[in-house]
Design a protein around this motif. Structure first.
Motif, mmCIF file in Angstrom:
data_model
loop_
_atom_site.group_PDB
_atom_site.id
_atom_site.type_symbol
_atom_site.label_atom_id
_atom_site.label_comp_id
_atom_site.label_asym_id
_atom_site.label_seq_id
_atom_site.Cartn_x
_atom_site.Cartn_y
_atom_site.Cartn_z
ATOM 1 N N PHE A 38 0.841 -1.195 0.000
ATOM 2 C CA PHE A 38 0.000 0.000 0.000
ATOM 3 C C PHE A 38 0.879 1.249 0.000
ATOM 4 C CE2 PHE A 38 0.775 -0.883 4.478
ATOM 5 C CZ PHE A 38 1.027 0.369 5.017
ATOM 6 N N ASP A 41 1.495 2.460 -3.534
ATOM 7 C CA ASP A 41 0.368 3.172 -4.143
ATOM 8 C C ASP A 41 0.279 4.615 -3.668
ATOM 9 O OD1 ASP A 41 -0.555 1.068 -5.728
ATOM 10 O OD2 ASP A 41 -1.689 0.209 -4.065
ATOM 11 N N SER A 124 -5.985 11.043 -7.645
ATOM 12 C CA SER A 124 -6.614 9.722 -7.670
ATOM 13 C C SER A 124 -7.636 9.460 -6.576
ATOM 14 C CB SER A 124 -5.523 8.633 -7.596
ATOM 15 O OG SER A 124 -4.628 8.738 -8.684
ATOM 16 N N GLU A 133 -10.111 1.418 -12.045
ATOM 17 C CA GLU A 133 -9.538 0.446 -11.107
ATOM 18 C C GLU A 133 -8.284 0.978 -10.425
ATOM 19 O OE1 GLU A 133 -10.519 -2.449 -9.947
ATOM 20 O OE2 GLU A 133 -12.404 -2.314 -11.050
ATOM 21 N N GLU A 134 -7.472 1.708 -11.171
ATOM 22 C CA GLU A 134 -6.228 2.233 -10.584
ATOM 23 C C GLU A 134 -6.531 3.247 -9.486
ATOM 24 O OE1 GLU A 134 -2.121 4.602 -11.854
ATOM 25 O OE2 GLU A 134 -3.515 3.894 -13.405
ATOM 26 N N ASN A 135 -7.483 4.163 -9.757
ATOM 27 C CA ASN A 135 -7.853 5.152 -8.747
ATOM 28 C C ASN A 135 -8.485 4.487 -7.517
ATOM 29 O OD1 ASN A 135 -6.903 7.150 -10.380
ATOM 30 N ND2 ASN A 135 -8.892 7.980 -10.946
ATOM 31 N N LYS A 136 -9.250 3.432 -7.753
ATOM 32 C CA LYS A 136 -9.850 2.708 -6.621
ATOM 33 C C LYS A 136 -8.765 2.066 -5.768
ATOM 34 C CE LYS A 136 -13.376 -0.687 -5.387
ATOM 35 N NZ LYS A 136 -12.561 -1.211 -4.281
ATOM 36 N N ARG A 137 -7.742 1.486 -6.417
ATOM 37 C CA ARG A 137 -6.653 0.862 -5.674
ATOM 38 C C ARG A 137 -5.884 1.894 -4.862
ATOM 39 N NH1 ARG A 137 -3.581 -0.425 -9.532
ATOM 40 N NH2 ARG A 137 -1.862 0.999 -9.058
ATOM 41 N N VAL A 138 -5.617 3.055 -5.471
ATOM 42 C CA VAL A 138 -4.900 4.122 -4.767
ATOM 43 C C VAL A 138 -5.736 4.636 -3.595
ATOM 44 C CG1 VAL A 138 -3.991 6.471 -4.972
ATOM 45 C CG2 VAL A 138 -3.558 4.808 -6.795
ATOM 46 N N ASP A 140 -8.084 2.996 -1.893
ATOM 47 C CA ASP A 140 -8.082 1.967 -0.843
ATOM 48 C C ASP A 140 -6.741 1.948 -0.103
ATOM 49 O OD1 ASP A 140 -10.646 1.257 -1.531
ATOM 50 O OD2 ASP A 140 -10.046 -0.460 -2.774
ATOM 51 N N SER A 141 -5.654 2.158 -0.833
ATOM 52 C CA SER A 141 -4.324 2.154 -0.211
ATOM 53 C C SER A 141 -4.165 3.341 0.729
ATOM 54 C CB SER A 141 -3.233 2.186 -1.287
ATOM 55 O OG SER A 141 -3.237 0.996 -2.049
#
Length: 283
Positions: A38, A41, A124, A133-138, A140-141
């Motif tokens: 995390f 990210d 993001s 998906e990339e913005n969601k991962r960032v 969440d991180s």
């Protein structure tokens, strides 16, 4: 002068230590890659990921090398021993190079990370996370990092940065008035581990008397909000884990050098045994 038998025993012990060191590095690399990425990210760089994968790669190589070293000692093979020494020297150079680069660029890396983290958050966080998906991962991180490291934003008392995110702008667009707008995400709020719940989410996100509604940190303190920035929290987190990395690095260096020295001595012993001098006596 050490006998060949004693050298083989010492090399065997060294390879057992090498196997343990390689297994430790592999385990640490897998642990960081699965549980700690995390950080990669939120800082917007793959350096942390690269370090984890370097541990996995070098750990795997050292595990294989320990078997090669044992085989070379048991078979008394000069060729295997030479290959073993060459690969040990190569791994040692990789480790030393990584350590030197990290030391030289430490200050520059720290200053650039602040800008990267701010960019990651502004561009993001909460930005079309249902379709990106990339913005969601960032996103969440960031939430995971803030909750885990007990921090908010990038700089200390830097919770105001959330006003520059798409997450905040979307709330303002949907809200009837500012009393319905959250100024920081829930992950910025003090979390009570023993109760498994947040201390007071409402006052944390929408405190009417001071932060985060009022971005001036000199106003009344909000005891339900994290004031530490994630940059300083991540730095402290890294310092807390530095002991493990330094211990592994020191152990690697010592074992690798021992393996190189002992292998060279064994190669010399094998060479001396295989040398058949030509008689120069005149008959």
């Amino acid at each position: 002068m050490l006998s060949k038998g004693l050298l083989r025993v010492l090399l065997g012990v060294t390879n057992v230590l090498l196997f343990i060191a390689g297994g430790t590095a592999l385990g640490v690399g897998v642990w960081y890659s699965m549980d700690k990425l995390f950080i990669a990210d939120i800082i917007g760089t793959d350096l942390f990921s690269a370090a984890s994968y370097l541990f996995i790669f070098c750990g795997s190589c050292i595990l294989i090398l320990s078997f090669l070293g044992c085989s070379a000692a048991v078979l008394e093979s000069k060729k295997l021993s030479i290959v073993y020494v060459f690969l040990l020297i190569l791994i040692l150079i990789v480790f030393l190079s990584a350590a030197i680069i990290a030391a030289v660029f430490q200050g520059e890396l720290t200053s650039s990370l602040t800008g990267r983290m701010q960019t990651s958050l502004k561009q993001s966080y909460g930005n079309q996370i249902s379709s990106n998906e990339e913005n969601k991962r960032v996103t969440d991180s960031w939430d995971f990092a803030q909750k885990t490291l007990r921090c908010c934003g990038v700089d200390d008392s830097g919770y105001g940065i959330y006003r520059e995110t798409q997450w905040y702008r979307d709330q303002v667009t949907r809200a009837i008035d500012l009393s319905q707008v959250n100024f920081v995400p829930e992950s910025c709020c003090v979390y009570l581990e023993h109760r498994q719940q947040y201390q007071n989410v409402d006052l944390c996100q929408r405190n009417p008397y001071g932060p985060p509604t009022n971005p001036d940190p000199n106003t009344s303190k909000n005891d339900h909000l994290y004031y530490d920035g994630c940059m300083s929290a991540a730095k402290h987190y890294g310092e807390d884990n530095a002991g493990v990395i330094l211990a592994i690095g020191f152990g690697f260096s010592f074992v690798l050098i021992a393996g190189i020295v002992l292998s060279i001595l064994i190669i010399r012993k094998i060479a001396d045994m295989n040398f058949d001098p030509v008689s120069t006596k005149v008959v």
